[in-house]
Design an enzyme around this catalytic site. Structure first.
Site, PDB file in Angstrom:
ATOM      1  CB  SER A 143      42.836  34.660  36.445  1.00 43.25           C
ATOM      2  OG  SER A 143      42.791  35.270  35.165  1.00 43.25           O
ATOM      3  CE1 TYR A 156      40.482  39.012  39.086  1.00 42.94           C
ATOM      4  CE2 TYR A 156      41.681  38.358  37.112  1.00 42.94           C
ATOM      5  CZ  TYR A 156      40.678  38.129  38.030  1.00 42.94           C
ATOM      6  OH  TYR A 156      39.863  37.027  37.903  1.00 42.94           O
TER       7      TYR A 156
END
Length: 247
Positions: A143, A156
């Site tokens: 990400s 995350y």
């Protein structure tokens, strides 16, 4: 949910029933690869993806798998080998995203996310490293938030930072085997995972983070995945930011 065996390259795509995983599976099937889709929960979404690939003339199998379960991941790879003769490409797109300020994050949520995102990546990549054939490719989904450092994304982003490190080092451990390992790091992308729980103002603000002033699409990311799985053989050990220029 299986079509007849065909010769050629074989790809496993985890998280392959929806979003970026589904688009990646469809792109790889369109490029002539046989695809084994691994999915966690939604049987209907998996059946829809299989039907879509079959309708386009592709060969596909769907297998229900918890990527954090060691035995289940081993069985996934064994199924691909037994059904189609081997594995050439592994796209690991399975993951979950839980968002809260760090101070409000529970240990249970942290452990749940890392079990899927980090342990799952470890287990899938370990099997790939042991089984994938020469000329193959391992592509992990990371990400861009690792670089963007957005509030509420800390746990995350930490899980995806682990994906980055694992991908870079595994690429070097594959020396001499003609196997590439890369991570693809999308920015804000219009998937259910991203859109869930966000109001329209937040979505609009994040869409304008990049100079193209739009959200990415799963297809945007799948094009890069497909390139790395095929002609992009000279790209190796990299984390590729696919975010329209947001970072």
């Amino acid at each position: 949910m299986t079509t007849p065996t065909t010769p050629g390259r074989v790809a496993i795509v985890t998280g392959g029933s929806r979003g970026i995983g589904r688009q990646s599976a469809e792109h790889l099937a369109a490029a002539g690869l046989t695809v084994v889709i691994a999915y966690a929960n939604n049987d209907q979404e998996a059946q829809d993806t299989v039907a879509s690939i079959q309708a386009a003339g592709g060969t596909v199998t769907a297998v229900k798998v918890d990527v954090s379960d060691e035995q289940a991941v081993e069985t996934l790879f064994a199924t691909a080998e037994q059904t189609y003769g081997g594995v050439d490409v592994v796209v690991h797109a399975a993951g979950i995203m839980l968002l809260k300020p760090l101070a409000e994050f529970t240990v249970e949520d942290f452990d749940r996310m890392h079990r899927v995102n980090v342990r799952g990546t470890f287990l899938v990549n370990r099997q790939a490293a042991r089984r994938i054939r020469p000329g193959g490719a391992i592509i992990n989904l990371s990400s861009s938030v690792v670089e963007l450092a957005l509030p509420t994304y800390a746990p995350y982003a930490a899980s995806k930072g682990a994906v980055d490190a694992l991908s870079r080092i595994l690429a070097r451990e594959m020396r001499g085997r003609d196997i590439t390992v890369n991570a693809v790091a999308p920015g804000p992308t219009a998937t259910d995972l991203f859109l869930d729980g966000k109001d329209q103002a937040t979505i609009d603000r994040m869409a304008k983070m990049n100079p193209l002033e739009r959200l990415g699409t799963p297809g945007d990311i799948a094009e890069v995945v497909s390139f790395l799985a095929g002609p992009g053989r000279w790209i190796n050990g990299q984390v590729i930011l696919v975010n329209g220029g947001a970072v």
